[in-house]
Motif scaffolding. Structure first.
Motif, mmCIF file in Angstrom:
data_model
loop_
_atom_site.group_PDB
_atom_site.id
_atom_site.type_symbol
_atom_site.label_atom_id
_atom_site.label_comp_id
_atom_site.label_asym_id
_atom_site.label_seq_id
_atom_site.Cartn_x
_atom_site.Cartn_y
_atom_site.Cartn_z
ATOM 1 N N THR A 1 -2.721 -3.305 -10.073
ATOM 2 C CA THR A 1 -3.829 -2.409 -9.766
ATOM 3 C C THR A 1 -4.361 -2.756 -8.376
ATOM 4 O O THR A 1 -3.965 -3.754 -7.776
ATOM 5 N N LYS A 2 -5.284 -1.946 -7.915
ATOM 6 C CA LYS A 2 -5.894 -2.175 -6.606
ATOM 7 C C LYS A 2 -6.555 -3.557 -6.549
ATOM 8 O O LYS A 2 -6.525 -4.230 -5.520
ATOM 9 N N ASP A 3 -7.124 -4.002 -7.673
ATOM 10 C CA ASP A 3 -7.795 -5.300 -7.727
ATOM 11 C C ASP A 3 -6.831 -6.476 -7.594
ATOM 12 O O ASP A 3 -7.247 -7.591 -7.283
ATOM 13 N N ASP A 4 -5.537 -6.261 -7.852
ATOM 14 C CA ASP A 4 -4.533 -7.323 -7.745
ATOM 15 C C ASP A 4 -4.088 -7.558 -6.307
ATOM 16 O O ASP A 4 -3.435 -8.565 -6.019
ATOM 17 N N ILE A 5 -4.399 -6.663 -5.392
ATOM 18 C CA ILE A 5 -3.936 -6.751 -4.003
ATOM 19 C C ILE A 5 -4.924 -7.599 -3.200
ATOM 20 O O ILE A 5 -6.082 -7.252 -3.059
ATOM 21 N N LYS A 6 -4.418 -8.719 -2.668
ATOM 22 C CA LYS A 6 -5.269 -9.628 -1.894
ATOM 23 C C LYS A 6 -4.561 -10.007 -0.591
ATOM 24 O O LYS A 6 -3.358 -10.235 -0.575
ATOM 25 N N TRP B 1 0.818 -1.215 0.000
ATOM 26 C CA TRP B 1 0.000 0.000 0.000
ATOM 27 C C TRP B 1 0.853 1.268 0.000
ATOM 28 O O TRP B 1 0.436 2.289 -0.559
ATOM 29 N N ASP B 2 2.035 1.235 0.611
ATOM 30 C CA ASP B 2 2.940 2.392 0.517
ATOM 31 C C ASP B 2 3.295 2.648 -0.936
ATOM 32 O O ASP B 2 3.252 3.792 -1.405
ATOM 33 N N ASN B 3 3.660 1.589 -1.661
ATOM 34 C CA ASN B 3 3.957 1.735 -3.089
ATOM 35 C C ASN B 3 2.742 2.266 -3.838
ATOM 36 O O ASN B 3 2.848 3.188 -4.650
ATOM 37 N N TYR B 4 1.595 1.678 -3.592
ATOM 38 C CA TYR B 4 0.377 2.063 -4.296
ATOM 39 C C TYR B 4 0.039 3.537 -4.048
ATOM 40 O O TYR B 4 -0.256 4.283 -4.980
ATOM 41 N N ASN B 5 0.107 3.950 -2.793
ATOM 42 C CA ASN B 5 -0.243 5.330 -2.452
ATOM 43 C C ASN B 5 0.763 6.351 -2.972
ATOM 44 O O ASN B 5 0.418 7.512 -3.161
ATOM 45 N N LYS B 6 1.990 5.921 -3.230
ATOM 46 C CA LYS B 6 3.010 6.811 -3.805
ATOM 47 C C LYS B 6 2.960 6.780 -5.332
ATOM 48 O O LYS B 6 3.825 7.337 -5.995
ATOM 49 N N ARG B 7 1.967 6.087 -5.870
ATOM 50 C CA ARG B 7 1.780 5.914 -7.309
ATOM 51 C C ARG B 7 2.926 5.134 -7.960
ATOM 52 O O ARG B 7 3.152 5.219 -9.153
ATOM 53 N N ASN B 8 3.649 4.366 -7.151
ATOM 54 C CA ASN B 8 4.671 3.451 -7.656
ATOM 55 C C ASN B 8 4.023 2.078 -7.689
ATOM 56 O O ASN B 8 4.294 1.225 -6.860
ATOM 57 N N ARG B 9 3.154 1.872 -8.624
ATOM 58 C CA ARG B 9 2.300 0.683 -8.646
ATOM 59 C C ARG B 9 2.945 -0.459 -9.416
ATOM 60 O O ARG B 9 2.385 -1.001 -10.364
#
Length: 109
Positions: A92-97, A74-82
């Motif tokens: 994407t957000k849907d890939d995170i489980k 989530w740190d990566n995701y929120n920093k737009r380093n996806r």
């Protein structure tokens, strides 16, 4: 897809074996001797996040099946380093489980 599924299956087998060996060692029914401590350390390292080493792997990226701590993903995701920290495959957000590895819980999120 086939390779990712195979990696996921292999990861599940490793985690299941690590958990059963950890349970055996902590219950006093496991392997004894210096080898047991080495194996325990190896399995603990396999279960810890490569980014936040003090946190357990508790999240999987379904795109590449790499596991990390929820905080790292989530740190990566929120920093737009996806991109996956391991293989750099975009997610994407849907890939995170979330994943469940028994009684392993991260104290800080």
């Amino acid at each position: 897809y086939g390779q990712r599924k195979e990696e996921s299956s292999k990861s599940k087998r490793v985690m299941k074996r690590a958990k059963s060996q950890l349970d055996a060692v902590t219950s006093g029914k496991g392997v004894v001797g210096g080898d047991a401590e080495l194996k325990l350390e190896m399995y603990e390292n396999a279960l810890h996040c490569p980014i936040n080493k003090h946190l357990w792997k508790d999240t999987i990226l379904m795109r590449c099946y790499h596991m990390h701590s929820k905080k790292a993903i989530w740190d990566n995701y929120n920093k737009r380093n996806r991109k996956c920290p391991t293989c750099k495959l975009p997610y994407t957000k849907d890939d995170i489980k979330p994943i469940f590895l028994g009684n392993l819980e991260n104290e800080e999120e």
